[in-house]
Design an enzyme around this catalytic site. Structure first.
Site, PDB file in Angstrom:
ATOM      1  N   LYS A  40      58.218  60.587  46.653  1.00 19.11           N
ATOM      2  CA  LYS A  40      57.726  61.588  47.611  1.00 19.11           C
ATOM      3  C   LYS A  40      56.359  62.127  47.210  1.00 19.11           C
ATOM      4  CE  LYS A  40      59.486  65.185  50.522  1.00 19.11           C
ATOM      5  NZ  LYS A  40      58.713  64.643  51.627  1.00 19.11           N
ATOM      6  N   GLY A  45      56.576  64.437  39.482  1.00 21.78           N
ATOM      7  CA  GLY A  45      56.555  63.089  38.911  1.00 21.78           C
ATOM      8  C   GLY A  45      55.680  62.124  39.680  1.00 21.78           C
ATOM      9  N   CYS A  46      55.742  62.203  40.996  1.00 16.63           N
ATOM     10  CA  CYS A  46      54.948  61.298  41.835  1.00 16.63           C
ATOM     11  C   CYS A  46      53.461  61.616  41.733  1.00 16.63           C
ATOM     12  CB  CYS A  46      55.427  61.363  43.276  1.00 16.63           C
ATOM     13  SG  CYS A  46      57.142  60.799  43.460  1.00 16.63           S
ATOM     14  N   THR A  47      53.140  62.885  41.593  1.00 15.35           N
ATOM     15  CA  THR A  47      51.740  63.279  41.417  1.00 15.35           C
ATOM     16  C   THR A  47      51.233  62.763  40.076  1.00 15.35           C
ATOM     17  OG1 THR A  47      52.016  65.228  42.809  1.00 15.35           O
ATOM     18  CG2 THR A  47      50.159  65.240  41.268  1.00 15.35           C
ATOM     19  N   SER A  50      50.812  58.920  40.413  1.00  8.70           N
ATOM     20  CA  SER A  50      49.683  58.567  41.271  1.00  8.70           C
ATOM     21  C   SER A  50      48.351  58.901  40.613  1.00  8.70           C
ATOM     22  CB  SER A  50      49.809  59.275  42.626  1.00  8.70           C
ATOM     23  OG  SER A  50      50.952  58.792  43.312  1.00  8.70           O
TER      24      SER A  50
END
Length: 150
Positions: A40, A45-47, A50
C-alpha cells in the site's frame, strides 16, 4: 499458480501514476525489469522500500534495468505517493489485484497483500524472486545483486 524463476513473466497492461498504459512487453528486448509488488502507498514499510529503490535508482538504470512498483492503489494514490517521495520510476495501479493474482504473489497472514520482487531479464524471463514482508532493504539489495550477476 505462482510464477517461478525460469518462467516467462506474464505480460500485463495497467495504468501508471500518470494515467498512461504500461505493458511489460514494452521492455522486452530493451532492458531488464525489477517489478516489485508492495502492499500500500504511503505506509511505513512501503515508503521505506520505495525510497530505497529511489535511492538506488541510478544504480539500477546504469545496470540496464527499469524499476516498476505495483500495488492495488489507484492512479491518483500513486501520483500523490510518487510526488511526495520524489520517486523517479513508474508505479502502476493493479486495482482488483489481477496482476498480483496472475503472478501468484502470496498474502501475508492471509490478509496483507504480499511484498515480492521479480527480476525479469531483457527476454522476459524471471531470473530472481525475493519474497519478504518485513525485509524492505532486502528487496533492493537482492535485486541489485541478481542484476549484477546476470
Amino acid at each position: 499458480m505462482a510464477v517461478k524463476v525460469g518462467d516467462t513473466a506474464p505480460d500485463f497492461t495497467l495504468s501508471s501514476q500518470t494515467g498512461e498504459p504500461i505493458s511489460l512487453k514494452d521492455f522486452r528486448g530493451q532492458k531488464a525489469v525489477v517489478l516489485y509488488f508492495y502492499p500500500k502507498d504511503d505506509t511505513p514499510g512501503c515508503t521505506k522500500e520505495s525510497c530505497g529503490f529511489r535511492d538506488s535508482y541510478e544504480t539500477f538504470t546504469d545496470a540496464g534495468a527499469e524499476v516498476i512498483g505495483i500495488s492495488g492503489d489507484s492512479v491518483n494514490s500513486h501520483q500523490q505517493f510518487a510526488s511526495k517521495h520524489q520517486l523517479p520510476f513508474t508505479l502502476i495501479s493493479d486495482v482488483g489485484d489481477k496482476v498480483r493474482k496472475l503472478y501468484g504473489v502470496p498474502a501475508t497472514f492471509g490478509l496483507l497483500p504480499g511484498r515480492v520482487t521479480y527480476l525479469i531479464d531483457k527476454e522476459g524471463v524471471v531470473r530472481h524472486i525475493f519474497n519478504s514482508q518485513l525485509n524492505f532493504q532486502g528487496h533492493i539489495d537482492e535485486s541489485l545483486k541478481a542484476l549484477q550477476g546476470m
